[in-house]
Enzyme design. Sequence first.
Site, PDB file in Angstrom:
ATOM      1  N   ASP A 121      63.515  23.117  68.166  1.00 47.96           N
ATOM      2  CA  ASP A 121      62.189  22.693  68.619  1.00 47.96           C
ATOM      3  C   ASP A 121      61.634  23.798  69.509  1.00 47.96           C
ATOM      4  O   ASP A 121      62.395  24.478  70.207  1.00 47.96           O
ATOM      5  CB  ASP A 121      62.278  21.384  69.408  1.00 47.96           C
ATOM      6  CG  ASP A 121      62.650  20.195  68.542  1.00 47.96           C
ATOM      7  OD1 ASP A 121      62.279  20.185  67.355  1.00 47.96           O
ATOM      8  OD2 ASP A 121      63.307  19.273  69.061  1.00 47.96           O
ATOM      9  N   ASP A 139      58.112  18.492  62.492  1.00 52.94           N
ATOM     10  CA  ASP A 139      57.721  17.274  63.206  1.00 52.94           C
ATOM     11  C   ASP A 139      56.208  17.085  63.147  1.00 52.94           C
ATOM     12  O   ASP A 139      55.712  15.959  63.010  1.00 52.94           O
ATOM     13  CB  ASP A 139      58.151  17.352  64.670  1.00 52.94           C
ATOM     14  CG  ASP A 139      59.657  17.437  64.856  1.00 52.94           C
ATOM     15  OD1 ASP A 139      60.396  16.964  63.977  1.00 52.94           O
ATOM     16  OD2 ASP A 139      60.086  17.991  65.884  1.00 52.94           O
TER      17      ASP A 139
END
Length: 160
Positions: A121, A139
Amino acid sequence: MNPRLRSAAIIAAIVIVDRITKLYIQHNFSAWDTKTVIAGFFNIVHAENPGAAFGFLSESTSQWRSLFLVGISLAVMAIIGTMLFRPGVKKSNLLETALALVFGGAAGNMWDRLFRGTVTDFLQFFFGNYEFPSFNAADSAITVGACLLMIDLWHNRGKS
């Protein structure tokens, strides 16, 4: 353009963008390095998440965590793939785009889980004192796809 080809192109584009951005972060940032982009609002950070969205199960030490998360991803992809590519079922362009975005995002994150054991991330936002959990391109695709699904459901409510 053929709807199936268009969906496949969206899925491929999401996976490619996701892989390129994650590889860039992995090769140019050490773990937990942070680069401020907009002070107090947006950072680029290198975070490795062994769990699911928002760090769910990231603290788990179970050997089954990765298998469980990959299994969930495969199940979601199988259901969405069936909905997306089933012949003879008429779907709106919005629904096809939404399903392709969710499928592509799930595939991008599953790649990380299968080959690295964690998901990279790197996008970090702040809203006042609240730090939104870091996320990535996959995402983002899943979130946009889910929003488009809700719009499609709302638009087509009551129609059969």
